[in-house]
Structures are given as C-alpha cells and as structure tokens.
Motif scaffolding. Sequence first.
Motif, PDB file in Angstrom:
ATOM      1  N   ASP A 111      -5.607  -2.715  -6.706  1.00 20.20           N
ATOM      2  CA  ASP A 111      -4.490  -2.308  -7.064  1.00 20.20           C
ATOM      3  C   ASP A 111      -3.570  -3.122  -8.260  1.00 20.20           C
TER       4      ASP A 111
ATOM      5  N   PHE B 183       1.039  -1.145   0.018  1.00 22.27           N
ATOM      6  CA  PHE B 183      -0.048  -0.034  -0.135  1.00 22.27           C
ATOM      7  C   PHE B 183       1.053   1.256  -0.034  1.00 22.27           C
TER       8      PHE B 183
ATOM      9  N   GLN C 173      -9.601  -0.387  -0.935  1.00 22.74           N
ATOM     10  CA  GLN C 173      -8.446  -0.409  -1.908  1.00 22.74           C
ATOM     11  C   GLN C 173      -8.027  -1.953  -1.960  1.00 22.74           C
TER      12      GLN C 173
ATOM     13  N   HIS D 268      -4.000  -1.373   6.036  1.00 23.02           N
ATOM     14  CA  HIS D 268      -3.747  -0.761   4.726  1.00 23.02           C
ATOM     15  C   HIS D 268      -2.858   0.551   5.099  1.00 23.02           C
TER      16      HIS D 268
ATOM     17  N   ASP E  58      -0.271  -5.350   0.152  1.00 25.34           N
ATOM     18  CA  ASP E  58      -1.540  -5.616  -0.278  1.00 25.34           C
ATOM     19  C   ASP E  58      -1.818  -7.005  -0.682  1.00 25.34           C
TER      20      ASP E  58
END
Length: 316
Positions: free
Chosen positions: A212, A105, A209, A136, A142
């Motif tokens: 990504d 992240f 999130q 996060h 991630d």
Amino acid sequence: MLALLLGATAPVSAAEVRLLTSIKPLQLIAAAVQEGIGQPEVLLPPGASPHHYALRPSDVRRTREADLVYWIGPDLEGFLPRVLQGRSGPTLAVQALPGLHLRHFGEGHAGAAHAEPAQAADASGATAADEHDHDHRPGTLDAHLWLAPANARVIAARMASDLATLDPANAARYQANRQAFDARLTGLDARLQERLGGVAARPYFVFHQAYDYFEAAYGLEHRGVFSVAAEVQPGARHVAEMRARLQQTGASCVFSEPPLRPRLADTLTAGLPVRLAELDAMGGPIEVSASGYEQLLERLGNDLAGCLDALPVPAQ
C-alpha cells in the motif's frame, strides 16, 4: 515501545560501530548511510518471514552485542520485544520516528476483496498486534513502511544522526552519504513515476497486503487481496467468491511473494486470462550495497509494470 537514548552512550571508534537491523530493507538503507565506513548486519536470514521468525541463541547474542539496533516495531516483528528488553545499548523501533507517513489497513482500496484468516483471541478477547503473526484488521498499522521513499529518507536521516553520535570522527561522511542517498531517491522517484504512470489503470490482485505504501506513492491500486495464511485453506465457497471476482475483472495480474507461490493461485486462476507473477517487498536477491534500497524499489516497480504491460489497454 523502546526509545533510542544516545545521550548517555559513549562514542566509539568507527571500526567498533556494529549496526544491526531486523530485516533486509532496513539493512539496505543503513548500507547507504554507512558506505565506505562500515557494513550493517541483518538479523533475519534470506527467505525468513518477519511475522513469525523463531530466534536462535546466536540471534539473541547478536542483538545484545550490537551497538545500534533498528527494527520496524511490534506491528511487524512481534517476536522481538522480549529479546530487545535484554539490551543495554540503543534500540529504535522506526515506526515511532517523527516525520514518517504511516498508513493503517483499510485506508483506500475500498473496493478490495479480502480473505482474512481467522485469529484466535485470548480469554479477554484481545487480539493485540504484538501477540499475533501479523494483524491486517482495519485500523491497525500497516508496518510495511519502508516501501515509501519518503519514509526511507526519514529513516536514513535518523541513522546518520545516531551513527554520528557514536562515531563523531566520521560524522561528516555519514551526513554526506545521507545526502547522496536523498539525491538518488529523487532520481529514482522520477523513473518510477514514468515507468508506472502508464499502467496505473490496469487491474491486479495481491496475495499479501504489503504494497500500500508503494502504491500510494505511485498512483496504483490493487483490486483485491487474498491474505490467506499459508497453513489455512479457505473453504470452497470462499474460493468460488474470489474466483468470481477474477472472472468479472477479466485480464489481470495476480502477484504472490517469493519464495513459494501459493497453491491457491493455480486454483483461482485456472482457465482465466490471468497472469501470475511475484513481488518481493523484502529485497531477497539484492546485494547489500549503497544502492541496494533503490534497487529494491526499482525491481518492485519493474516487476509490477512488467506484468501489467502485457495486459490489454483498458477501454476509455
């Protein structure tokens, strides 16, 4: 981190190989490798969050009885390490696999607006990833790594190797399935590049999130993240700041996750030229089959592009 040690494990017949994954995306990859030989099982039921799932006694029994167990790792399923310590069979946290492309992240998305829920620290101030629902903070891993097709290839190759070790009679079939999976991913990648290439410049925001890896694979970038815990409502000032960002952006998409749309979504977007839609990183409605993983990614791409297609073309 638990390592997968198959050298000391005696081969078993194909009918006896029980492969268990923690989450559905891993189950879908396993289904491609086991096509025609076996059916992988999954631990979390539909709609359950891997960040804070409460294991039942039957779940504990399944983890201990399975021949192979695959999970992402403590950065995602923080509830699993203690249970897996009771296993005698092979277990793999796939985030430890060599050859994976891992993101942390804070990489990219420099302009993203974040609304992080507060995290309680222990007496020493520690906030380790395996002690929280989901971390996060910038610099932490991630764990949504299955959304990169290149990572799925690495995971499938390891599964094929592990299954061949336990079930050598079907070793050639596992490898053939893995090769077919690779070939299908090549075709999928070309379709997604074409589908998403035309909407890459259109603005969108996400509540979680989680995308990504997928965005990096296809040249996308969200404009902001509203990662507010479901049980924590941000203050009026913070909501106003997020709404101001949406007003400044103009026509855009805001994506939440099934099964429920956050109430904050309506507050943030009321009266604005914003389209609300959903993205499902877990593949909830997808049937478990050899092509299930490709369906997960294709559905994700189509849902993204479907909303972005409806936005005005950005001025050059």
